[in-house]
Design a protein around this motif. Structure first.
Motif, mmCIF file in Angstrom:
data_model
loop_
_atom_site.group_PDB
_atom_site.id
_atom_site.type_symbol
_atom_site.label_atom_id
_atom_site.label_comp_id
_atom_site.label_asym_id
_atom_site.label_seq_id
_atom_site.Cartn_x
_atom_site.Cartn_y
_atom_site.Cartn_z
ATOM 1 N N ALA A 1 0.801 -1.224 0.000
ATOM 2 C CA ALA A 1 0.000 0.000 0.000
ATOM 3 C C ALA A 1 0.830 1.269 0.000
ATOM 4 O O ALA A 1 0.283 2.362 0.144
ATOM 5 C CB ALA A 1 -0.923 -0.003 1.222
ATOM 6 N N ALA A 2 2.136 1.148 -0.157
ATOM 7 C CA ALA A 2 3.005 2.313 0.019
ATOM 8 C C ALA A 2 3.764 2.653 -1.258
ATOM 9 O O ALA A 2 4.265 1.775 -1.963
ATOM 10 C CB ALA A 2 3.993 2.067 1.156
ATOM 11 N N ALA A 3 3.863 3.963 -1.519
ATOM 12 C CA ALA A 3 4.669 4.478 -2.620
ATOM 13 C C ALA A 3 5.904 5.149 -2.038
ATOM 14 O O ALA A 3 5.794 5.992 -1.145
ATOM 15 C CB ALA A 3 3.878 5.471 -3.457
ATOM 16 N N VAL A 4 7.074 4.770 -2.533
ATOM 17 C CA VAL A 4 8.342 5.251 -1.999
ATOM 18 C C VAL A 4 9.157 5.878 -3.116
ATOM 19 O O VAL A 4 9.237 5.336 -4.223
ATOM 20 C CB VAL A 4 9.148 4.105 -1.347
ATOM 21 C CG1 VAL A 4 10.470 4.624 -0.793
ATOM 22 C CG2 VAL A 4 8.340 3.431 -0.246
ATOM 23 N N VAL A 5 9.784 7.018 -2.807
ATOM 24 C CA VAL A 5 10.680 7.691 -3.744
ATOM 25 C C VAL A 5 12.105 7.599 -3.209
ATOM 26 O O VAL A 5 12.351 7.935 -2.046
ATOM 27 C CB VAL A 5 10.286 9.171 -3.920
ATOM 28 C CG1 VAL A 5 11.290 9.888 -4.826
ATOM 29 C CG2 VAL A 5 8.880 9.290 -4.495
ATOM 30 N N ASP A 6 13.012 7.136 -4.033
ATOM 31 C CA ASP A 6 14.432 7.067 -3.686
ATOM 32 C C ASP A 6 15.129 8.199 -4.440
ATOM 33 O O ASP A 6 15.324 8.131 -5.655
ATOM 34 C CB ASP A 6 15.000 5.706 -4.084
ATOM 35 C CG ASP A 6 16.445 5.507 -3.645
ATOM 36 O OD1 ASP A 6 17.013 6.423 -3.011
ATOM 37 O OD2 ASP A 6 17.013 4.439 -3.937
ATOM 38 N N VAL A 7 15.479 9.263 -3.707
ATOM 39 C CA VAL A 7 16.065 10.463 -4.302
ATOM 40 C C VAL A 7 17.581 10.293 -4.363
ATOM 41 O O VAL A 7 18.225 10.044 -3.350
ATOM 42 C CB VAL A 7 15.701 11.715 -3.483
ATOM 43 C CG1 VAL A 7 16.297 12.967 -4.128
ATOM 44 C CG2 VAL A 7 14.189 11.854 -3.347
ATOM 45 N N GLY A 8 18.156 10.442 -5.553
ATOM 46 C CA GLY A 8 19.578 10.174 -5.715
ATOM 47 C C GLY A 8 19.827 8.683 -5.620
ATOM 48 O O GLY A 8 20.728 8.239 -4.915
ATOM 49 N N ALA B 1 1.980 12.131 -4.427
ATOM 50 C CA ALA B 1 1.316 11.460 -3.308
ATOM 51 C C ALA B 1 2.124 10.287 -2.769
ATOM 52 O O ALA B 1 1.563 9.278 -2.339
ATOM 53 C CB ALA B 1 -0.084 11.015 -3.706
ATOM 54 N N ALA B 2 3.442 10.412 -2.773
ATOM 55 C CA ALA B 2 4.277 9.362 -2.195
ATOM 56 C C ALA B 2 4.125 9.354 -0.675
ATOM 57 O O ALA B 2 3.917 10.388 -0.044
ATOM 58 C CB ALA B 2 5.738 9.582 -2.578
ATOM 59 N N ASP B 3 4.216 8.177 -0.111
ATOM 60 C CA ASP B 3 4.138 8.036 1.342
ATOM 61 C C ASP B 3 5.472 8.310 2.016
ATOM 62 O O ASP B 3 5.512 8.754 3.167
ATOM 63 C CB ASP B 3 3.682 6.605 1.712
ATOM 64 C CG ASP B 3 2.317 6.291 1.150
ATOM 65 O OD1 ASP B 3 1.329 6.795 1.699
ATOM 66 O OD2 ASP B 3 2.252 5.543 0.146
ATOM 67 N N LEU B 4 6.563 8.035 1.291
ATOM 68 C CA LEU B 4 7.888 8.118 1.895
ATOM 69 C C LEU B 4 8.913 8.489 0.832
ATOM 70 O O LEU B 4 8.888 7.968 -0.284
ATOM 71 C CB LEU B 4 8.251 6.755 2.511
ATOM 72 C CG LEU B 4 9.644 6.574 3.123
ATOM 73 C CD1 LEU B 4 9.839 7.478 4.333
ATOM 74 C CD2 LEU B 4 9.863 5.107 3.509
#
Length: 248
Positions: free
Chosen positions: A41-48, A102-105
């Motif tokens: 249920a979670a959307a995660v963004v990995d920046v860099g 709308a990312a969760d993290l």
């Protein structure tokens, strides 16, 4: 412009071999489980995201992952890894993230937080991350504590590093430059390949105090909810856990 260690195709290809075992990522996987409703249920963004070590690990657990990085060569390596096909890869900096996503993290590991040398670049990144998060979403990243004076240890590490790279052979990394002009620390390496090619890379990091980081987060719409230690570098790093305000 990303450093050659990430952007040069030959250096990106060997980056994972010269990096450590990435046990530091265990803490981020645990934090993702702590702060999100669960992988499905979670959307995660990995920046860099670099070569995608964390992004594919989270994807394997079932998270909906977006990895963003300005180095095309690093993303090319990331796309070859298991579970990479389930990750959305974006070439660019944080401002390339779709908003509102709308990312969760959002996560930012390693030295990524310290590559932004100007206040403008740093706050621009923070605002872009905030725009990519849902209200109440979390942003987690690490930054080295200036008072730990990590550069003093780095100055001692001048011996060549040698690695055997599958399909390439023996590659050597030699320190060619090192300088401290606080809050900036710069260092350069030369990578010697078995075919005789030498590829150089130069990097500079900015060391911000805890107070500086907290003030910048506040300015950009975040509340700091916790500041932890990095399990792999106890006493040497801050791990910031910030929450995007419902109203910015």
């Amino acid at each position: 412009m990303p450093d050659a260690i990430f952007a040069h195709p030959r250096l990106a290809e060997i980056y994972d071999i010269f990096d450590d075992d990435r046990s530091d990522l265990d803490a981020y996987v645990a934090i993702a489980a702590e702060l999100t409703p669960g992988p499905a249920a979670a959307a995660v963004v990995d920046v860099g995201c670099g070569t995608g070590a964390l992004a594919v690990r989270l994807a394997a657990l079932g998270y909906r992952v977006t990895g963003v990085d300005p180095a095309a060569a690093s993303l090319a390596v990331a796309r070859t890894k298991p579970h990479a096909q389930t990750v959305t890869w974006i070439e660019g900096d944080a401002t390339a993230l779709p908003a509102p996503a709308a990312a969760d993290l959002a996560l930012m590991t390693g030295n990524v937080a310290q590559v932004f040398l100007t206040d403008e670049d740093w706050t621009g990144t923070l605002r872009a991350v905030a725009a990519a998060l849902r209200p109440g979403g979390h942003f987690v990243f690490e930054t080295r504590r200036p008072e730990a004076r990590a550069w003093e240890e780095w100055a001692l590490g001048s011996a060549p590093v040698v690695r055997e790279v599958p399909g390439i052979g023996t590659v050597q990394e030699h320190r060619v430059s090192f300088s401290v002009d606080l809050p900036y620390v710069s260092f350069g390496g030369a990578y010697h390949f078995p075919d005789g090619e030498i590829v150089n890379s130069q990097s500079t990091l900015r060391f911000r105090t805890r107070e500086e980081v907290q003030a910048s987060l506040d300015e950009c719409g975040f509340d700091v909810v916790d500041v932890r230690q990095a399990p792999d570098r106890m006493g040497k790093e801050y791990v910031f856990i910030a929450r995007r305000r419902d109203h910015r």
